[in-house]
Write a protein that holds these residues in place. Structure first.
Motif, mmCIF file in Angstrom:
data_model
loop_
_atom_site.group_PDB
_atom_site.id
_atom_site.type_symbol
_atom_site.label_atom_id
_atom_site.label_comp_id
_atom_site.label_asym_id
_atom_site.label_seq_id
_atom_site.Cartn_x
_atom_site.Cartn_y
_atom_site.Cartn_z
ATOM 1 N N GLY A 140 32.077 56.656 52.518
ATOM 2 C CA GLY A 140 31.497 56.756 51.111
ATOM 3 C C GLY A 140 31.981 56.018 50.174
ATOM 4 O O GLY A 140 31.215 55.377 49.524
ATOM 5 N N MET A 141 33.277 55.916 50.317
ATOM 6 C CA MET A 141 33.920 55.063 49.167
ATOM 7 C C MET A 141 33.519 53.745 49.196
ATOM 8 O O MET A 141 33.264 52.824 48.377
ATOM 9 C CB MET A 141 35.347 55.409 49.227
ATOM 10 N N LEU A 142 33.794 53.266 50.666
ATOM 11 C CA LEU A 142 33.440 51.886 50.815
ATOM 12 C C LEU A 142 32.044 51.530 50.220
ATOM 13 O O LEU A 142 31.956 50.156 49.704
ATOM 14 C CB LEU A 142 33.698 51.588 52.104
ATOM 15 N N HIS A 143 31.200 52.136 50.607
ATOM 16 C CA HIS A 143 29.985 51.874 50.165
ATOM 17 C C HIS A 143 29.591 52.000 48.826
ATOM 18 O O HIS A 143 28.845 51.042 48.272
ATOM 19 C CB HIS A 143 28.794 52.931 50.651
ATOM 20 N N MET A 144 30.180 52.637 47.885
ATOM 21 C CA MET A 144 29.977 52.629 46.534
ATOM 22 C C MET A 144 31.081 51.638 45.826
ATOM 23 O O MET A 144 30.522 51.259 44.669
ATOM 24 C CB MET A 144 30.466 54.161 45.847
ATOM 25 N N PHE A 145 31.843 51.269 46.362
ATOM 26 C CA PHE A 145 32.913 50.414 45.916
ATOM 27 C C PHE A 145 31.847 48.874 45.469
ATOM 28 O O PHE A 145 32.594 48.319 44.575
ATOM 29 C CB PHE A 145 34.118 50.069 46.535
ATOM 30 N N HIS A 146 31.195 48.715 46.315
ATOM 31 C CA HIS A 146 30.324 47.332 46.140
ATOM 32 C C HIS A 146 29.760 47.447 44.757
ATOM 33 O O HIS A 146 29.669 46.452 43.997
ATOM 34 C CB HIS A 146 29.260 47.281 47.288
ATOM 35 N N HIS A 147 28.878 48.645 44.174
ATOM 36 C CA HIS A 147 28.525 48.894 43.230
ATOM 37 C C HIS A 147 29.296 49.106 41.862
ATOM 38 O O HIS A 147 29.352 48.587 40.728
ATOM 39 C CB HIS A 147 27.485 50.320 43.284
ATOM 40 N N ARG A 148 30.712 49.674 42.047
ATOM 41 C CA ARG A 148 31.614 49.659 41.178
ATOM 42 C C ARG A 148 32.081 48.183 40.619
ATOM 43 O O ARG A 148 32.265 47.920 39.682
ATOM 44 C CB ARG A 148 32.748 50.493 41.717
ATOM 45 N N GLU A 149 32.205 47.340 41.957
ATOM 46 C CA GLU A 149 32.302 45.974 41.594
ATOM 47 C C GLU A 149 31.539 45.390 40.671
ATOM 48 O O GLU A 149 32.078 44.489 40.151
ATOM 49 C CB GLU A 149 32.768 45.384 43.164
ATOM 50 N N ASN A 150 30.181 45.590 40.969
ATOM 51 C CA ASN A 150 29.155 45.002 40.017
ATOM 52 C C ASN A 150 29.378 45.382 38.667
ATOM 53 O O ASN A 150 29.180 44.463 37.783
ATOM 54 C CB ASN A 150 27.894 45.323 40.578
ATOM 55 N N ILE A 151 29.787 46.564 38.359
ATOM 56 C CA ILE A 151 30.203 46.923 37.138
ATOM 57 C C ILE A 151 31.498 46.332 36.457
ATOM 58 O O ILE A 151 31.233 45.691 35.542
ATOM 59 C CB ILE A 151 30.333 48.570 36.873
ATOM 60 N N HIS A 152 32.369 46.183 37.383
ATOM 61 C CA HIS A 152 33.495 45.567 37.019
ATOM 62 C C HIS A 152 33.213 43.871 36.500
ATOM 63 O O HIS A 152 33.624 43.257 35.719
ATOM 64 C CB HIS A 152 34.406 45.361 37.995
ATOM 65 N N SER A 153 32.434 43.281 37.318
ATOM 66 C CA SER A 153 31.633 41.942 36.838
ATOM 67 C C SER A 153 31.372 41.670 35.531
ATOM 68 O O SER A 153 31.397 40.784 34.885
ATOM 69 C CB SER A 153 30.789 41.383 38.016
ATOM 70 N N ILE A 154 30.417 43.069 35.227
ATOM 71 C CA ILE A 154 29.860 42.850 34.026
ATOM 72 C C ILE A 154 31.125 43.003 32.844
ATOM 73 O O ILE A 154 31.026 42.267 32.011
ATOM 74 C CB ILE A 154 28.931 44.291 33.785
ATOM 75 N N LEU A 155 31.956 43.859 33.175
ATOM 76 C CA LEU A 155 32.848 43.812 32.115
ATOM 77 C C LEU A 155 33.831 42.563 32.076
ATOM 78 O O LEU A 155 34.346 42.323 30.752
ATOM 79 C CB LEU A 155 33.885 45.197 32.717
ATOM 80 N N GLU A 156 34.217 42.033 33.317
ATOM 81 C CA GLU A 156 34.898 40.746 33.110
ATOM 82 C C GLU A 156 34.328 39.835 32.151
ATOM 83 O O GLU A 156 34.770 39.050 31.709
ATOM 84 C CB GLU A 156 35.110 40.260 34.449
ATOM 85 N N LYS A 157 32.968 39.759 32.717
ATOM 86 C CA LYS A 157 32.139 38.645 31.589
ATOM 87 C C LYS A 157 32.032 38.950 30.228
ATOM 88 O O LYS A 157 32.174 38.240 29.314
ATOM 89 C CB LYS A 157 30.877 38.281 32.331
ATOM 90 N N LEU A 158 32.074 40.202 29.966
ATOM 91 C CA LEU A 158 31.947 40.690 28.710
ATOM 92 C C LEU A 158 33.287 40.504 28.027
ATOM 93 O O LEU A 158 33.561 40.138 26.468
ATOM 94 C CB LEU A 158 31.516 42.072 28.477
ATOM 95 N N THR A 159 34.190 40.987 28.576
ATOM 96 C CA THR A 159 35.798 41.094 27.812
ATOM 97 C C THR A 159 36.679 40.030 28.188
ATOM 98 O O THR A 159 37.771 39.888 27.671
ATOM 99 C CB THR A 159 36.291 42.630 28.085
ATOM 100 N N GLY A 160 36.510 39.514 29.508
ATOM 101 C CA GLY A 160 37.347 38.447 29.938
ATOM 102 C C GLY A 160 38.393 39.057 30.876
ATOM 103 O O GLY A 160 39.578 38.676 31.344
ATOM 104 N N ALA A 161 38.550 40.590 31.004
ATOM 105 C CA ALA A 161 39.295 41.039 31.756
ATOM 106 C C ALA A 161 38.714 42.304 32.782
ATOM 107 O O ALA A 161 37.565 42.675 32.148
ATOM 108 C CB ALA A 161 40.560 41.782 31.063
ATOM 109 N N ARG A 162 39.244 42.658 33.834
ATOM 110 C CA ARG A 162 38.745 43.688 34.683
ATOM 111 C C ARG A 162 39.240 44.869 34.481
ATOM 112 O O ARG A 162 38.490 45.948 34.305
ATOM 113 C CB ARG A 162 38.868 43.226 36.195
ATOM 114 N N LEU A 163 40.572 44.912 34.369
ATOM 115 C CA LEU A 163 41.006 46.392 34.069
ATOM 116 C C LEU A 163 41.534 46.654 32.697
ATOM 117 O O LEU A 163 41.022 47.509 31.998
ATOM 118 C CB LEU A 163 42.407 46.269 35.094
#
Length: 404
Positions: A140-163
């Protein structure tokens, strides 16, 4: 470690009864997911007494707040609940804007809300996913992590950082949204909906998961309130309290969403509440994403928001504002202020005392994890050691937030 712990807790665990065992669960243990220590007295596999210890990653953020200016303190909030960083950033910025009594353009509020709800989804994916891992369900976690990664990509493009996003500034955002922002957010939530249904089938409907979580690690509504619970852990115990509904901020009183409520405060109900909260977050985003107003990404307040760099080089007035803000900071009226937001883990509040200088006189953070962790000993007493892992995991105690 055993000897040192025994000395430290000598008074509490002196003269252990025959057959009882003193065990360290943490501070470095795969199941604690952070630097957390629990000293547990066991009778066989059953917990007789437990003592939770905090402070292993204490970084003096509240003290740093007395030295940093109001924008600089934003980097400290990045490092609190690092699972959903932007919500910490927004909570702090809203507090300072409340102190200054300023309003930001609606465009800013829309983007802040969308990012907040995306961050809440990220937070809940981690909590529910890791809970599955702790109980032996990795898929389950592996399956959902793909979608969490997509959100991180948006944050990275918006802010310049992932974390450490350092999202927002007092009076607006550090930068405007990028051209594909709306399209990418829609793609993310479109992909999330079926993924959550699949996750539900993979984990929540799994008989083993149900057997391991139903009625386990529960807390009554009265006890949850007494311990200071907020957020999904409080709602799972049957208490209808959500800062977004009960003391609305930004535009939460203008969007439709429901507050999921659990029954017995058990591990299962905490999981179910978080699952439904992700669906409600998607519902909020869908109401906002097509209506982001045109306009500036910051308020027109040159004594608060730094001017754009090219104007500093060409305008004497902008140069003076830039100099004043860098050298003297933002001056907040003297007084005491408190502002709370509904972060991923619950009510995240900032209590600030200002004497009118560029730095606060005192900062205190009301972090939701602190109140959960103090109840951990109460919740696991009498349960099996294996159940304590599920209980801690479902409380979503983040060490960075707990010890800030």
């Amino acid at each position: 470690m055993y000897d040192k712990t025994a000395i430290k807790f000598k008074g509490k665990f002196d003269n252990l009864p025959e057959g009882h065992l003193l065990v360290n669960l943490g501070p470095s243990h795969p199941a604690t997911h952070g630097i957390l220590q629990n000293v547990i007295q066991l009778d066989g596999e059953r917990i007789v007494e437990a003592d939770a210890v905090i402070g292993y990653v204490h970084r003096c953020f509240e003290k740093l707040g007395e030295r940093y200016d109001y924008n600089q303190f934003l980097v400290c909030t990045d490092r609190m609940n690092y699972i959903s960083t932007p919500m910490n950033n927004i909570g702090w910025i809203l507090t300072v804007e409340k102190m200054l009594q300023i309003e930001v353009p609606e465009r800013v509020t829309y983007v802040r809300m969308i990012i907040s709800e995306l961050s809440r989804i990220m937070d809940h994916i981690i909590c529910n996913g890791i809970l599955g891992v702790d109980l032996g369900a990795f898929s389950g976690m592996l399956h959902m992590f793909h979608h969490r990664e997509n959100i991180h990509s948006i944050l990275e493009k918006l802010t310049g950082a992932r974390l450490t996003t350092t999202f927002c500034r007092v009076g607006g955002m550090e930068r405007d949204i990028y051209p594909e922002f709306v399209k990418e957010v829609k793609e993310v939530i479109t992909g999330l909906k079926p993924a959550m249904d699949e996750f539900n089938t993979l984990l929540i409907r799994n008989k083993i998961f149900n057997d391991r979580t139903a009625g386990v690690g529960g807390i009554t509504a009265d006890d949850a309130i007494a311990f200071g619970f907020t957020g999904p852990n409080l709602r799972a115990a049957g208490v209808d309290w959500d800062v977004r509904k009960d003391t609305p901020y930004m535009l939460y009183d203008k969007v439709d969403f429901d507050i999921p409520i659990g029954e017995d405060g058990s591990v299962l109900h905490r999981t179910l509440v978080r699952m439904e909260e992700m669906r409600q977050s998607i519902r909020i985003i869908e109401q906002l994403i097509d209506g982001i107003p045109e306009g500036s990404y910051h308020a027109d307040l040159p004594h608060i928001f730094l001017p754009e760099k090219h104007k500093v080089y060409t305008s004497m007035e902008e140069l003076i504002y830039h100099f004043k803000l860098i050298m003297h900071g933002i001056k907040v009226p003297a007084g005491e202020y408190y502002m709370a937001t509904e972060a991923g883990n619950g009510e995240l509040g900032f209590h600030v005392v200002s004497e009118g200088e560029k730095s606060p006189w005192r900062v205190h953070v009301r972090r939701p994890c602190f109140w959960y962790y103090q109840a951990f000993s109460h919740m696991v007493k009498g349960s099996l050691i294996a159940d304590s892992i599920a209980t801690m995991s479902s409380l979503n105690v983040i060490a960075g937030e707990l010890d800030c």
